[in-house]
Design a protein around this motif. Structure first.
Motif, PDB file in Angstrom:
ATOM      1  N   ASN A  25       0.800  -1.239   0.000  1.00 54.62           N
ATOM      2  CA  ASN A  25       0.000   0.000   0.000  1.00 54.62           C
ATOM      3  C   ASN A  25       0.825   1.278   0.000  1.00 54.62           C
ATOM      4  N   ALA A  26       1.969   1.255   0.673  1.00 53.03           N
ATOM      5  CA  ALA A  26       2.742   2.507   0.802  1.00 53.03           C
ATOM      6  C   ALA A  26       3.997   2.551  -0.061  1.00 53.03           C
ATOM      7  N   ILE A  27       4.580   1.384  -0.387  1.00 53.73           N
ATOM      8  CA  ILE A  27       5.847   1.415  -1.145  1.00 53.73           C
ATOM      9  C   ILE A  27       5.631   1.141  -2.635  1.00 53.73           C
ATOM     10  N   MET A  28       4.905   0.071  -2.948  1.00 50.83           N
ATOM     11  CA  MET A  28       4.724  -0.287  -4.374  1.00 50.83           C
ATOM     12  C   MET A  28       4.245   0.888  -5.226  1.00 50.83           C
ATOM     13  N   PRO A  29       3.256   1.671  -4.746  1.00 55.11           N
ATOM     14  CA  PRO A  29       2.759   2.750  -5.618  1.00 55.11           C
ATOM     15  C   PRO A  29       3.783   3.854  -5.899  1.00 55.11           C
ATOM     16  N   VAL A  30       4.818   3.984  -5.048  1.00 52.09           N
ATOM     17  CA  VAL A  30       5.775   5.095  -5.243  1.00 52.09           C
ATOM     18  C   VAL A  30       7.161   4.623  -5.678  1.00 52.09           C
ATOM     19  N   ALA A  31       7.361   3.320  -5.746  1.00 50.33           N
ATOM     20  CA  ALA A  31       8.712   2.792  -5.996  1.00 50.33           C
ATOM     21  C   ALA A  31       9.304   3.291  -7.324  1.00 50.33           C
ATOM     22  N   ALA A  32       8.502   3.283  -8.376  1.00 51.88           N
ATOM     23  CA  ALA A  32       9.022   3.691  -9.694  1.00 51.88           C
ATOM     24  C   ALA A  32       9.413   5.168  -9.694  1.00 51.88           C
ATOM     25  N   GLU A  33       8.583   5.967  -9.035  1.00 52.91           N
ATOM     26  CA  GLU A  33       8.843   7.406  -8.947  1.00 52.91           C
ATOM     27  C   GLU A  33      10.180   7.684  -8.242  1.00 52.91           C
ATOM     28  N   PHE A  34      10.405   7.000  -7.113  1.00 52.38           N
ATOM     29  CA  PHE A  34      11.657   7.201  -6.375  1.00 52.38           C
ATOM     30  C   PHE A  34      12.847   6.650  -7.152  1.00 52.38           C
ATOM     31  N   VAL A  38      13.199   6.782 -10.354  1.00 53.69           N
ATOM     32  CA  VAL A  38      13.545   7.790 -11.375  1.00 53.69           C
ATOM     33  C   VAL A  38      14.214   9.004 -10.720  1.00 53.69           C
ATOM     34  N   SER A  39      13.632   9.495  -9.622  1.00 51.00           N
ATOM     35  CA  SER A  39      14.174  10.724  -9.014  1.00 51.00           C
ATOM     36  C   SER A  39      15.459  10.456  -8.238  1.00 51.00           C
ATOM     37  N   GLY A  40      15.609   9.250  -7.711  1.00 50.46           N
ATOM     38  CA  GLY A  40      16.781   8.929  -6.883  1.00 50.46           C
ATOM     39  C   GLY A  40      16.726   9.618  -5.527  1.00 50.46           C
ATOM     40  N   GLU A  41      15.557  10.173  -5.206  1.00 57.03           N
ATOM     41  CA  GLU A  41      15.394  10.873  -3.934  1.00 57.03           C
ATOM     42  C   GLU A  41      15.287   9.851  -2.790  1.00 57.03           C
ATOM     43  N   PHE A  42      15.799  10.193  -1.617  1.00 62.19           N
ATOM     44  CA  PHE A  42      15.707   9.292  -0.463  1.00 62.19           C
ATOM     45  C   PHE A  42      14.260   9.280   0.053  1.00 62.19           C
ATOM     46  N   PRO A  43      13.648   8.105   0.215  1.00 60.59           N
ATOM     47  CA  PRO A  43      12.212   8.050   0.588  1.00 60.59           C
ATOM     48  C   PRO A  43      11.994   8.207   2.093  1.00 60.59           C
ATOM     49  N   MET A  44      12.314   9.371   2.609  1.00 62.79           N
ATOM     50  CA  MET A  44      12.324   9.593   4.059  1.00 62.79           C
ATOM     51  C   MET A  44      10.972   9.296   4.715  1.00 62.79           C
ATOM     52  N   GLU A  45       9.890   9.704   4.030  1.00 63.01           N
ATOM     53  CA  GLU A  45       8.564   9.544   4.643  1.00 63.01           C
ATOM     54  C   GLU A  45       8.205   8.067   4.869  1.00 63.01           C
ATOM     55  N   THR A  46       8.440   7.246   3.844  1.00 62.77           N
ATOM     56  CA  THR A  46       8.088   5.820   3.992  1.00 62.77           C
ATOM     57  C   THR A  46       9.047   5.128   4.958  1.00 62.77           C
ATOM     58  N   ILE A  47      10.305   5.567   4.969  1.00 61.84           N
ATOM     59  CA  ILE A  47      11.265   4.960   5.901  1.00 61.84           C
ATOM     60  C   ILE A  47      10.862   5.281   7.341  1.00 61.84           C
ATOM     61  N   LYS A  48      10.436   6.499   7.578  1.00 59.39           N
ATOM     62  CA  LYS A  48       9.986   6.877   8.940  1.00 59.39           C
ATOM     63  C   LYS A  48       8.773   6.027   9.335  1.00 59.39           C
ATOM     64  N   ALA A  49       7.859   5.838   8.389  1.00 58.01           N
ATOM     65  CA  ALA A  49       6.670   5.017   8.677  1.00 58.01           C
ATOM     66  C   ALA A  49       7.080   3.568   8.956  1.00 58.01           C
ATOM     67  N   HIS A 103      14.178   0.535  -0.756  1.00 61.32           N
ATOM     68  CA  HIS A 103      13.695   0.566   0.634  1.00 61.32           C
ATOM     69  C   HIS A 103      14.329  -0.574   1.442  1.00 61.32           C
ATOM     70  N   SER A 104      14.456  -1.739   0.807  1.00 57.32           N
ATOM     71  CA  SER A 104      14.999  -2.874   1.564  1.00 57.32           C
ATOM     72  C   SER A 104      16.487  -2.701   1.841  1.00 57.32           C
ATOM     73  N   THR A 105      17.201  -1.985   0.982  1.00 57.25           N
ATOM     74  CA  THR A 105      18.624  -1.721   1.257  1.00 57.25           C
ATOM     75  C   THR A 105      18.760  -0.856   2.505  1.00 57.25           C
ATOM     76  N   ILE A 106      17.953   0.205   2.570  1.00 52.88           N
ATOM     77  CA  ILE A 106      18.021   1.131   3.716  1.00 52.88           C
ATOM     78  C   ILE A 106      17.661   0.368   4.995  1.00 52.88           C
ATOM     79  N   MET A 107      16.617  -0.453   4.879  1.00 52.25           N
ATOM     80  CA  MET A 107      16.165  -1.249   6.031  1.00 52.25           C
ATOM     81  C   MET A 107      17.250  -2.231   6.488  1.00 52.25           C
TER      82      MET A 107
END
Ligand code: CAA
Length: 387
Positions: free
Chosen positions: A22-31, A33-44, A83-87
């Motif tokens: 629900n929270a990662i799959m929908p945004v994975a492609a976007e991140f 492409v941008s290479g931005e750190f997904p701080m919001e989902t990581i905090k969640a 996300h799994s690398t950061i985790m």
């Protein structure tokens, strides 16, 4: 042998899957492409307990076991490699080392906020001239005359989460004449003077997991922030990697699982020459081999996690188990994602589908935390005693 998950393991699997879908799959492609750190989902993820799964609750973690960590990693990696690398780095290379070798005060200060996801942890071993040959480092730590702190000058490269980490476990030489036995581990606060974040690494895959160089210039590290004893650093680095490699094996299984599931769906829908392509024997052979390698990788990874748990009681090493799991699962993931691209044809090559991302993300699992060549070396050395 019982392969069933316990109720607790099942619960963490369900929670991780639900969040991932629900929270990662929908945004994975976007991140990606941008290479931005997904701080919001990581905090969640931190709030859900996923950033310190094996960390006892008294230090801010979820207090679960090694198998729970594997099942949660697989679910997160199935949604997104980055996300799994950061985790993975947060859970194992960072938290695990401090939990094993740290003092009570270090656990309270350095583990608690990282395990609950308030801040990010990183692990700084690699240097520009020393990747596989990890003990050949040049970073230097010198104890001050009054013995109160170390002055550290260091250059580290390929630091996962380096651009955002608040704390790092960093390795530097305290006795240059002692080789690997002259390496010491330190706990570093990125907000202190002398800590510099360097060049960002643009990468082929896991693009949203930020990676950069780190430099320490006359950084003053209080002696209470030394992790373990002087000279114990290389063993700490290696034993922490034993745990880390089980995480990378889990990541590989998760990425491979995603590629496999997408392929099964696709061969049932895509038609050629008047029938579903899944009805052709050449495609059937691919599906059968993908499934077999995926399940073998999963079993080896679970078996390494169980061995780790057993070794926590006996004090034995599980180095070979971690290396075998990482070696097999990473090569399986590369092969499975390669087959997935081939099965999808043009769509596998297109950014319209996640298949090419799985393929790019899988590659890193054969490289970081010890290349496949290093895993083979570790396994063979341990098995034969020869070097
Ligand atoms: N646990 C405990 N002790 C260990 C150990 C382990 N797993 N592995 C080695 N040691 C000990 C040895 O017993 C030895 O101690 P003694 O001298 O007392 O016997 C000492 O450490 C030195 O061991 P080696 O002689 O085997 O060391 P080596 O210099 O030959 O190196 C190596 C061995 C396996 C090649 C090692 O350097 C290695 O694993 N290299 C790969 C490094 C790596 O994985 N880097 C990844 C970077 S981190 C990363 O990718 C993180 C990220 O951001 C995602």
């Amino acid at each position: 042998m019982d392969f069933k998950l316990t109720e607790e393991q099942q619960m963490i699997q369900d929670a991780a899957r639900d969040f991932a879908e629900n929270a990662i799959m929908p945004v994975a492609a976007e991140f990606d492409v941008s290479g931005e750190f997904p701080m919001e989902t990581i905090k969640a993820m931190g709030e859900l307990g996923l950033m310190g799964i094996e960390v006892p609750e008294e230090y801010g973690g979820a207090g679960l076991d090694a198998v729970s960590y594997v099942v949660a990693m697989i679910e997160i990696a199935r949604a997104d490699g980055a996300h799994s690398t950061i985790m993975s780095v947060n859970n194992t290379l960072y938290c695990n080392g401090i939990l094993t070798y740290g003092t009570e005060q270090q656990k309270q200060q350095f583990v608690r906020p990282v395990a609950d996801g308030s801040v990010i942890g990183a692990y700084a071993l690699t240097e520009p001239q020393s990747g596989s040959d990890a003990s050949n480092m040049r970073s230097r730590a010198i104890l001050s005359e009054d013995g109160s702190h170390y002055i550290i000058n260091a250059k580290k490269s390929w630091i996962t989460s380096g651009p955002v980490a608040k704390y790092l476990v960093l390795f530097a030489v305290t006795d240059p004449d002692a080789g690997g036995k002259g390496v010491t581990a330190f706990l570093i606060d990125a907000e202190q003077q002398g800590f510099i974040r360097g060049k960002m690494e643009p990468k082929l895959g896991i693009r949203a997991s930020a990676t950069c160089e780190i430099e320490l210039v006359d950084y003053r590290c209080p002696v209470e922030h030394r992790l373990g004893q002087e000279g114990e650093g290389f063993k700490i680095a290696m034993s922490v990697l034993d745990v880390g490699r089980i995480g990378i094996a889990s990541q590989a299984v998760g990425i491979a699982q995603a590629a496999y599931e997408a392929s099964v769906e696709y061969v049932k829908e895509r038609k050629a020459f008047g029938k579903e392509i899944g009805a052709f024997q050449m495609i059937q052979a691919k599906i059968a081999d993908m499934k077999t390698r995926l399940e073998a990788a999963r079993l080896l990874t679970f078996s390494a996690a169980c061995k780790k748990q057993e070794c926590q009681q006996t004090g034995e090493r599980f180095t070979v188990n971690g290396s075998m799991a990482k070696l097999f699962a990473s090569e399986a993931a590369m092969w499975i994602t390669h087959q997935a691209v081939q099965i999808h044809g043009g769509m596998g090559y297109s950014k319209e589908m996640p298949i090419e991302r799985y393929f790019r993300d899988a590659k890193i699992t054969e490289i970081y935390e010890g290349t496949s060549e290093i895993q083979r070396m570790v396994i063979a050395r341990m098995e034969t005693g020869l070097r």
